[in-house]
Enzyme design. Structure first.
Site, PDB file in Angstrom:
ATOM      1  CG  HIS A 185      -5.287  -1.209   4.866  1.00 10.41           C
ATOM      2  ND1 HIS A 185      -4.935  -1.584   4.133  1.00 10.41           N
ATOM      3  CD2 HIS A 185      -4.835  -1.392   5.953  1.00 10.41           C
ATOM      4  CE1 HIS A 185      -3.866  -1.473   3.598  1.00 10.41           C
ATOM      5  NE2 HIS A 185      -3.783  -0.926   5.118  1.00 10.41           N
ATOM      6  CB  THR A 233      -0.511   0.148   1.377  1.00  8.22           C
ATOM      7  OG1 THR A 233      -1.175  -0.940   1.760  1.00  8.22           O
ATOM      8  CG2 THR A 233      -2.089   1.364   1.175  1.00  8.22           C
ATOM      9  CE  LYS A 253      -2.998   2.511   4.467  1.00 12.41           C
ATOM     10  NZ  LYS A 253      -1.772   2.986   5.876  1.00 12.41           N
ATOM     11  CG  PHE A 276      -4.971   4.551   7.192  1.00 12.75           C
ATOM     12  CD1 PHE A 276      -6.249   3.599   6.224  1.00 12.75           C
ATOM     13  CD2 PHE A 276      -4.469   3.184   7.956  1.00 12.75           C
ATOM     14  CE1 PHE A 276      -6.450   2.212   6.340  1.00 12.75           C
ATOM     15  CE2 PHE A 276      -4.549   2.158   8.468  1.00 12.75           C
ATOM     16  CZ  PHE A 276      -5.618   1.706   7.622  1.00 12.75           C
TER      17      PHE A 276
HETATM   18  P1  A3P Z   1       7.595  -6.634   4.216  1.00  9.10           P
HETATM   19  O1  A3P Z   1       7.516  -6.699   5.204  1.00  9.10           O
HETATM   20  O2  A3P Z   1       7.460  -7.866   3.186  1.00  9.10           O
HETATM   21  O3  A3P Z   1       8.862  -6.290   3.518  1.00  9.10           O
HETATM   22  P2  A3P Z   1       1.847  -2.124   2.933  1.00  9.10           P
HETATM   23  O4  A3P Z   1       2.169  -0.759   2.521  1.00  9.10           O
HETATM   24  O5  A3P Z   1       0.718  -2.489   2.661  1.00  9.10           O
HETATM   25  O6  A3P Z   1       2.038  -2.499   4.448  1.00  9.10           O
HETATM   26  O7  A3P Z   1       2.955  -3.331   2.639  1.00  9.10           O
HETATM   27  C1  A3P Z   1       4.344  -2.911   3.757  1.00  9.10           C
HETATM   28  C2  A3P Z   1       5.336  -4.010   1.993  1.00  9.10           C
HETATM   29  O8  A3P Z   1       5.949  -3.765   1.816  1.00  9.10           O
HETATM   30  C3  A3P Z   1       6.268  -4.890   3.480  1.00  9.10           C
HETATM   31  O9  A3P Z   1       7.239  -5.853   2.671  1.00  9.10           O
HETATM   32  C4  A3P Z   1       7.313  -3.738   3.191  1.00  9.10           C
HETATM   33  O10 A3P Z   1       8.525  -4.182   3.239  1.00  9.10           O
HETATM   34  C5  A3P Z   1       6.992  -3.653   1.400  1.00  9.10           C
HETATM   35  N1  A3P Z   1       7.706  -2.270   0.285  1.00  9.10           N
HETATM   36  C6  A3P Z   1       7.172  -1.442   1.170  1.00  9.10           C
HETATM   37  N2  A3P Z   1       7.724  -0.248   0.418  1.00  9.10           N
HETATM   38  C7  A3P Z   1       8.716  -0.894  -0.817  1.00  9.10           C
HETATM   39  C8  A3P Z   1       9.564  -0.531  -1.483  1.00  9.10           C
HETATM   40  N3  A3P Z   1       9.452   0.637  -2.354  1.00  9.10           N
HETATM   41  N4  A3P Z   1       9.845  -2.030  -2.653  1.00  9.10           N
HETATM   42  C9  A3P Z   1       9.765  -3.622  -1.853  1.00  9.10           C
HETATM   43  N5  A3P Z   1       8.943  -3.379  -0.909  1.00  9.10           N
HETATM   44  C10 A3P Z   1       8.242  -3.013  -0.604  1.00  9.10           C
END
Ligand code: A3P
Length: 320
Positions: free
Chosen positions: A127, A67, A125, A97
């Site tokens: 969920h 996200t 945003k 959010f």
């Molecule tokens: P991981 O915990 O597997 O590393 P959200 O934003 O929906 O909470 O998702 C978080 C996930 O997206 C985390 O995964 C985070 O590391 C990953 N994420 C965020 N920015 C990223 C980027 N620039 N490149 C790759 N993954 C990213």
């Protein structure tokens, strides 16, 4: 229209934390979603009945699907690649959010009000699953971007998130059990994805995969640029991809939630929760982290998500 049911079984109690508890099952027809009672009391009706504008941009995801990454991409594309504002104002301010005020006891903010009052074009945003989105979203048709990620990596990422953000101190196995039994915040996962997959061809919907962004970010940025009717040069796109890289985002205080995390760390300490390892919200950023972090048995606990017949019925497949 909605009923609010007690959650059967004791798994939900095992994933209760000092930060988030009092979970209920919000139901409508054949759909349900696990949410805190506070969501029902303070957000449900207001969100359903809220004003929606044609120039809104909504990002809708299940938690941990990328996200934050996608939000930063969309905000930049829709704001003339304004790096200066992106670095000086947090993503939480630029792209609020909507239901966060219901999720964690210490974050007692009226996030609905914040979203409603944010200047247009609004970037919002959520969920929430499809059936809990504002009614007007379906008639006004603002742009909606959905991001899916394979459920095994989602579960691993969610486990870390739940420990460090919500103060969960149970085992991985208990957490996976709750996730697989749809007894965790925002569950069920597959219904969330499938509902949006079914509307992926609507002109106001862009359906993305975390794994595609990892494998070829530029291609997904170009897709999003076209979807938002924007046009940037090759150089500008390259600069944006650099800004969105894992390393860059990990070190960018505007997007890495360090403020929120340090507040939560203090709170865990005050509540006597044992200290756990260091954590970055932008944590690992890999495809397949479940292979490193789950045992074979733990991984098998999640096979039902992948083999769910409703995916095949609508031609959806997770990417690994
Ligand atoms: P991981 O915990 O597997 O590393 P959200 O934003 O929906 O909470 O998702 C978080 C996930 O997206 C985390 O995964 C985070 O590391 C990953 N994420 C965020 N920015 C990223 C980027 N620039 N490149 C790759 N993954 C990213």
């Amino acid at each position: 229209m909605f009923t609010v049911d007690k959650i059967e079984g004791d798994l939900i109690k095992k994933v209760d934390t000092v930060i988030t508890n009092d979970y209920v099952k919000v139901c409508a027809r054949d759909k349900f979603c696990i949410l805190p009672q506070k969501f029902v009391d303070k957000f449900l009706t207001r969100i359903k009945q809220m004003e929606v504008y044609e120039d809104d941009i909504w990002i809708v995801t299940f938690i941990k699907c990328g996200t934050t990454w996608t939000q930063e991409m969309l905000w930049m594309l829709n704001n003339n690649l304004d790096f200066e504002t992106a670095l000086s104002k947090t993503l939480a301010e630029r792209f609020p959010f909507i239901e966060i005020g219901a999720l964690m006891a210490p974050v007692d903010v009226d996030s609905f009000e914040m979203c409603s009052k944010t200047p247009r074009p609004r970037h919002i945003k959520t969920h929430l699953p499809m059936f809990l989105l504002p009614d007007k979203i379906w008639s006004v048709k603002p742009k909606i971007v959905y991001v899916a990620r394979n459920p095994k990596d989602v579960a691993v990422s969610y486990f870390h998130h739940y420990r460090h953000m919500h103060g969960y101190r149970g085992t991985m196995e208990t957490f996976l059990n709750a996730f697989a039994s749809n007894q965790i915040l925002y569950a069920p996962y597959n219904d969330h994805v499938v509902d949006f997959w079914k509307i992926r061809n609507e002109p106001n919907v862009l359906f993305l995969f975390y794994e595609d962004m990892k494998r070829n970010l530029k291609l997904e940025v170009l897709k999003a640029m076209k979807f938002l009717n924007k046009n940037y040069s090759e150089d500008e796109i390259n600069k944006l991809c650099q800004h969105l890289s894992f390393e860059s985002m990990k070190n960018n205080p505007s997007v890495n939630f360090e403020d929120l995390l340090s507040m939560l760390r203090e709170l865990h300490k005050t509540n006597g929760l044992p200290h756990i390892d260091a954590f970055n919200f932008i944590r690992k950023g890999q495809i397949g982290s479940h292979k490193e972090e789950l045992t074979e048995n733990e991984s098998k606990m999640l096979n039902a998500f992948v083999d769910d017949p409703q995916l095949k019925e609508c031609g959806f497949e997770y990417k690994f």
